[in-house]
Design a protein around this motif. Structure first.
Motif, short mmCIF file in Angstrom:
data_model
loop_
_atom_site.label_atom_id
_atom_site.label_comp_id
_atom_site.label_asym_id
_atom_site.label_seq_id
_atom_site.Cartn_x
_atom_site.Cartn_y
_atom_site.Cartn_z
N GLN B 257 -28.94 -66.58 -13.78
CA GLN B 257 -28.78 -67.42 -12.58
C GLN B 257 -27.99 -66.67 -11.52
OE1 GLN B 257 -27.25 -71.38 -13.24
NE2 GLN B 257 -29.22 -72.14 -13.99
N SER B 276 -25.19 -75.53 -7.18
CA SER B 276 -25.28 -75.37 -8.64
C SER B 276 -24.14 -76.15 -9.30
CB SER B 276 -25.24 -73.89 -9.05
OG SER B 276 -23.95 -73.36 -8.85
N SER B 301 -28.98 -74.85 -11.43
CA SER B 301 -28.96 -74.21 -10.12
C SER B 301 -30.25 -74.55 -9.37
CB SER B 301 -28.84 -72.70 -10.29
OG SER B 301 -29.15 -72.05 -9.08
#
Lengths: 408, 359
Positions: B257, B276, B301
């Motif tokens: 991520q 997120s 996210s």
């Protein structure tokens, strides 16, 4: 070469001294009074020991070597002999038990001992509490046993040093290797004496077959009992025992199979909760990852998510069935119309079929039909882990003795 | 909400309840997007979350285990659109994650990271010391996690100096020249936590260099330093004492991520940006836990579009200390990463330790 001696005495020992002592001791006949007494005394001590009683697997071991059971084994052994055939010990048996099923070394050792053999058992350097308890109690029981047994048995520990493995392999008459494919492969490098024999226990796979209608017909109490027996089979060793079921084959119509699974697995999950089974957090993570991998790589047609306790993945076909498994409460499910359907997926790695709801003649007929493909044990649900002289397709009484033909 | 609108939200200014509502919509949209464009993801969802019902909250979004990005190539764009494959760090022989980025997701990551970094660096690019070697960036199409981090952070600096040579030795003369030129005004330092400690702090601890105008951003985890009993507090105290470096911000992020990193605030805790979040789950039951309870970290996210990584269950443990805390200026969660799940060996008949063994 130094080893750590655990039984009969604890402390450092010289391997050649151990070999000399155990090697030169004489062998008692199979099922001698001395051997049976020692095993029974071991069982009694185990049953009374407050430390040992905290571990159910030690209780099960004590039960397996209780005097009544030993007498039954003695009678079974006697049936192997007749007027013109005696069974004599192999001599010196070198046991390499699995590093991670704590009680196995005792089963292996005592079978060897009951058959009259002298025994050297190799334990790993990393030992958990149950193993330490067993060594202590074995030492105590042996100290009061016949001197013949004291001289002829030793439990030692060393870190897989090749030269020690080699020396013990060369010196023994029979080598017993547990611990799966990797350990078997490792020991194949160490030659046996020309007359030496070997008993090996490679990696195995086990599963359950349940007749759907039979499960659906159970009342609540009987269902709970079946679930508990299945729990014992599967969860004692986190589903990683060679006999622990990892696949449940439902036999019946698809509707009955589905309904039976819907009834059975929640009952199993409930048992798992009630027994406070602890699955380490990392193991659950690994199980979930393995599930996701399986959904992508295998013909998965359905999933049951019963939380921490249990998960099932239903396979559309058992063709090319991979026996890779993560342990920790994941079951494959498969719906079959007939028990015979599983024949094509069987292979030599398949060890134990635990069954529920099938008549005896159907099981025998199936075993006959599967002839040679796989499966060494076909036992009711609840008995998967019950150790027996017949294991992995062998009669261990026979494998741990020699035939002596005596004709007059 | 468009991505641009999402980005316009105050990074640390959205109260948790609003954030949950906004993220739920974003995550539902991403779940549908990946289901439609990533066939393996659709197959996973069919089993993990049957029925196409939307989530009612971020924590209801289906999640994938972080390890799945190691065993399987998961992309929601055709291969010809993949611009960059990022890999996680891993020791030799370990499988590494492979994350597929297209132009759009890479752009989102860059913009998102820049919004976060502006919060501590201000709007201008600062002269930058990279506590790493230039060689880390050698292969730009297959960057390591470290390379991705360095490259991503270099956007926020100018007149970069790689402070280490290929053997990880500090280039002291060049460092001194950098300080002579830029040391009296704010400048940026970036490096991996352990490398900052070992290759910057340790060599200069007795030298009396002045880094008091620096802002250090660092990441990579505390495992190696914990072995030396160095935690965040010790790390900061040591740097302050050795060279006057006071503005030190750790961050938690992962190659799965990139962009939505969790940056340490003045309270010493990590904070999710507006796009997120972290969700803490009971390590065994995986039930969602509240503040103060330690558990597994799930990260969500709004950024990943080219691979189905918008909701991931990590193997890290953490705890949320506060939500919308009035004591700090940041809304949302304030959390701490405690470490990784302890490894577990399940014991069975086979000596090849079952976990990870292939049989």
């Amino acid at each position: 070469m130094k080893v750590e001696s655990l039984v009969p005495r604890s402390g450092e020992a010289d391997l050649s001294a151990v070999l000399k002592q155990v090697g030169r001791a004489s062998s008692p006949p199979p099922f001698s009074e001395a051997a049976v007494d020692f095993c029974a005394a071991f069982a009694t001590r185990l049953g009374r020991d407050p430390q040992a009683r905290r571990y159910p697997e030690l209780t099960a071991l004590a039960f397996w070597i209780r005097r009544a059971e030993l007498e039954r084994l003695r009678r079974e052994f006697a049936a192997l002999e007749n007027d013109s055939l005696l069974r004599a010990p192999r001599g010196l048996v070198f046991h390499v038990p699995p590093g991670n099923v704590d009680t196995m070394f005792v089963y292996s050792w005592l079978l060897g001992l009951l058959c009259g053999n002298r025994n050297i058992i190799r334990l790993s350097r990393n030992r958990d509490e149950p193993v330490e308890i067993l060594c202590r109690i074995a030492g105590e029981a042996l100290a009061e046993a016949d001197p013949l047994l004291q001289a002829g048995n030793a439990v030692v520990s060393y870190a897989h040093e090749a030269e020690i493995n080699a020396a013990l392999s060369a010196a023994c008459d029979t080598r017993v290797v547990w611990g799966g494919d990797s350990t078997v492969a490792l020991f194949r490098h160490f030659p046996l004496a020309p007359h030496g024999t070997e008993i090996v226990f490679p990696d195995r796979f086990s599963f359950a077959a349940l007749r759907a209608e039979a499960v659906l017909a159970l009342d609540e109490a009987a269902l709970a009992q079946l679930a508990e027996q299945f729990y014992n089979d599967a969860y004692w060793f986190h589903q990683l025992g060679c006999s622990s079921p990892r696949l449940a084959v439902w036999v019946g119509t698809a509707d009955a199979c589905r309904a039976a699974g819907d009834r059975f697995f929640p009952a199993v999950a409930e048992t798992v909760r009630r027994k406070h089974y602890e699955l380490p957090a990392a193991a659950r993570m690994r199980r979930f990852t393995f599930e996701c991998e399986s959904i992508l790589d295998r013909p998965v047609a359905g999933r049951r998510d019963l939380g921490r306790e249990l998960a099932c993945l239903r396979l559309e076909t058992l063709e090319d069935f991979s026996r890779e498994h993560c342990g920790g409460g994941l079951f494959w499910e498969y719906f079959a119309e007939h028990l015979g359907e599983i024949e094509t997926m069987l292979d030599r790695r398949d060890q134990t079929l635990t069954h529920f709801g099938f008549p005896a003649d159907e099981l025998r007929a199936a075993a006959r039909a599967w002839n040679g493909r796989g499966l060494d044990r076909i036992v009711p649900v609840g008995r998967a882990l019950q150790f027996d002289r017949y294991w992995d397709g062998m009669d261990l009484f026979a494998a741990l003795t020699r035939c002596v033909a005596v004709q007059s | 909400m468009t991505f641009e609108q999402l980005l316009e939200l105050p990074v640390y200014g959205v109260p948790q309840a609003d954030k949950d509502r906004i993220l739920t919509a974003e995550l539902n949209e991403l779940t549908a997007h990946h289901r439609a464009h990533c066939e393996p993801y659709a197959r996973l969802l069919a089993q993990l979350a049957p029925g196409d019902a939307d989530a009612n909250a971020p924590w209801e979004t289906p999640y994938l285990p972080v390890g799945l990005f190691k065993s399987h190539a998961l992309a929601s764009v055709p291969p010809e659109d993949v611009q960059l494959v990022m890999t996680s760090s891993g020791t030799t022989g370990q499988q590494v994650s492979r994350i597929f980025l297209d132009k759009e997701t890479a752009r989102r990551q860059t913009l998102a990271l820049s919004r976060i970094m502006q919060q501590v660096l201000g709007p201008d690019r600062l002269p930058m010391l990279v506590i790493d070697a230039r060689e880390t960036l050698a292969d730009r199409r297959n960057l390591s996690a470290r390379g991705v981090g360095v490259l991503g952070m270099m956007n926020f600096g100018r007149q970069h100096l790689f402070a280490l040579d290929a053997q990880m030795a500090l280039k002291l003369d060049e460092l001194k020249a950098f300080l002579a030129q830029h040391g009296d005004k704010p400048f940026l330092l970036f490096g991996f936590t352990f490398m900052v400690w070992k290759y910057l702090y340790e060599p200069i601890r007795e030298m009396g260099l002045d880094l008091s105008q620096g802002v250090l951003i660092h990441s990579g985890g505390w495992k190696k330093l914990q072995e030396q009993a160095v935690g965040n507090a010790e790390f900061k105290a040591a740097l302050r004492q050795a060279c006057g470096l006071r503005r030190v911000h750790n961050f938690y992020g992962m190659v799965e991520q990139v962009g939505s990193v969790f940056l340490e605030g003045d309270d010493g805790h990590l904070h999710p940006p507006s796009f997120s979040d972290v969700i803490i789950r009971h390590p065994e039951t995986w039930e969602v836990l509240g503040p103060g309870e330690k558990g597994l970290i799930q990260v969500v996210s709004a950024l990943p579009r080219s691979y189905p990584g918008h909701s991931i269950l990590t193997e890290d443990l953490g705890v949320v200390h506060a939500v919308d805390s009035p004591e700090v200026e940041r809304m949302g969660k304030a959390f701490e990463v405690i470490g990784r799940l302890p490894r577990a060996e399940l014991r069975g008949c086979s000596d090849t330790h079952a976990f990870g063994s292939a049989r």
